[in-house]
Design a protein around this motif. Structure first.
Motif, PDB file in Angstrom:
ATOM      1  N   LYS A  77      -1.345 -10.476  -9.508  1.00  0.00           N
ATOM      2  CA  LYS A  77      -2.710  -9.779  -9.157  1.00  0.00           C
ATOM      3  C   LYS A  77      -2.932 -10.022  -7.474  1.00  0.00           C
ATOM      4  N   ILE A  78      -2.262 -11.044  -6.787  1.00  0.00           N
ATOM      5  CA  ILE A  78      -2.435 -11.132  -5.365  1.00  0.00           C
ATOM      6  C   ILE A  78      -1.825  -9.982  -4.575  1.00  0.00           C
ATOM      7  N   GLU A  79      -0.414  -9.557  -5.268  1.00  0.00           N
ATOM      8  CA  GLU A  79       0.254  -8.744  -4.656  1.00  0.00           C
ATOM      9  C   GLU A  79      -0.336  -7.038  -4.881  1.00  0.00           C
ATOM     10  N   GLU A  80      -1.112  -7.196  -5.985  1.00  0.00           N
ATOM     11  CA  GLU A  80      -1.817  -5.779  -6.195  1.00  0.00           C
ATOM     12  C   GLU A  80      -2.878  -5.576  -5.445  1.00  0.00           C
ATOM     13  N   LEU A  81      -3.752  -6.671  -5.071  1.00  0.00           N
ATOM     14  CA  LEU A  81      -4.566  -6.750  -4.209  1.00  0.00           C
ATOM     15  C   LEU A  81      -4.174  -6.461  -2.764  1.00  0.00           C
ATOM     16  N   VAL A  82      -3.061  -7.158  -2.362  1.00  0.00           N
ATOM     17  CA  VAL A  82      -2.571  -6.793  -0.969  1.00  0.00           C
ATOM     18  C   VAL A  82      -2.217  -5.208  -0.943  1.00  0.00           C
ATOM     19  N   TYR A  83      -1.585  -4.792  -2.036  1.00  0.00           N
ATOM     20  CA  TYR A  83      -1.254  -3.361  -1.880  1.00  0.00           C
ATOM     21  C   TYR A  83      -2.623  -2.396  -1.700  1.00  0.00           C
ATOM     22  N   GLU A  84      -3.728  -2.563  -2.529  1.00  0.00           N
ATOM     23  CA  GLU A  84      -4.941  -1.884  -2.328  1.00  0.00           C
ATOM     24  C   GLU A  84      -5.537  -2.094  -1.027  1.00  0.00           C
TER      25      GLU A  84
END
Length: 191
Positions: A77-84
């Protein structure tokens, strides 16, 4: 948490309640909106802190080991947030997790003993490093980082993938000869 986002503080203005609820939902925190910060999981706390930074108008986020003590689901979830967020903000992540560096970054800086050794596009650093020190110390130097993928929603570029031959041997390269205990997995490239 909803009250904190709605009320604001000295670092950020408050948001209308509906906008605050949408922001919490975007960070997958809507179900925990009435909880106190201390009662949240580590992943929820990390996401809430990033949300507050975004709402404060930050243009640069420095994340030091953002997922070091998190379970795989929270890390994703953190990585997806960073990606966005990287579409809107400059994000610097300090990590010892090389797979995370490959998944979450566009560019990588490799430091050794406090000195910058190499900086460049992440794919190049992990597959074709220019500096011998990088090649020797990043696992890619003696058996590339394998199966490194961006978050599931990221576009996946077509590129060569390393396939292990399944045999661990001494690395024949000169960089590894200095450290006789180093081993590597022989690999071959495939498409």
């Amino acid at each position: 948490m909803l009250e904190i986002v709605h009320r604001g503080d000295g670092h950020r203005r408050g948001r209308p309640r509906e906008e605050a609820a949408r922001a919490l939902d975007r960070y997958e925190l809507a179900r925990a909106s009435e909880q106190t910060f201390d009662s949240l999981s580590g992943g929820q706390q990390a996401r809430f802190q990033i949300l507050l930074l975004e709402l404060s108008g930050a243009t640069l986020l420095l994340l030091d080991e953002p997922a070091s003590a998190l379970d795989p689901s929270s890390t994703q979830k953190i990585e997806e947030l960073v990606y966005e967020l990287k579409q809107e903000l400059t994000i610097i992540i300090v990590t010892h997790n090389l797979q995370q560096a490959v998944r979450a970054s566009d560019h990588t800086a490799f430091f050794y003993s406090g000195e910058l050794v190499e900086f460049g596009p992440t794919e190049q650093i992990f597959t074709r490093p220019r500096e011998e020190r990088t090649d020797a110390d990043i696992p890619g130097g003696c058996g590339r980082v394998q199966n490194a993928h961006p978050p599931p929603h990221a576009p996946r570029p077509r590129r060569k993938r390393l396939v292990p031959l399944g045999r661990t041997t001494r690395c024949p390269r000169s960089a590894c000869r200095r450290d006789p205990g180093r081993t590597s997995t022989r690999s071959r490239a495939s498409t």
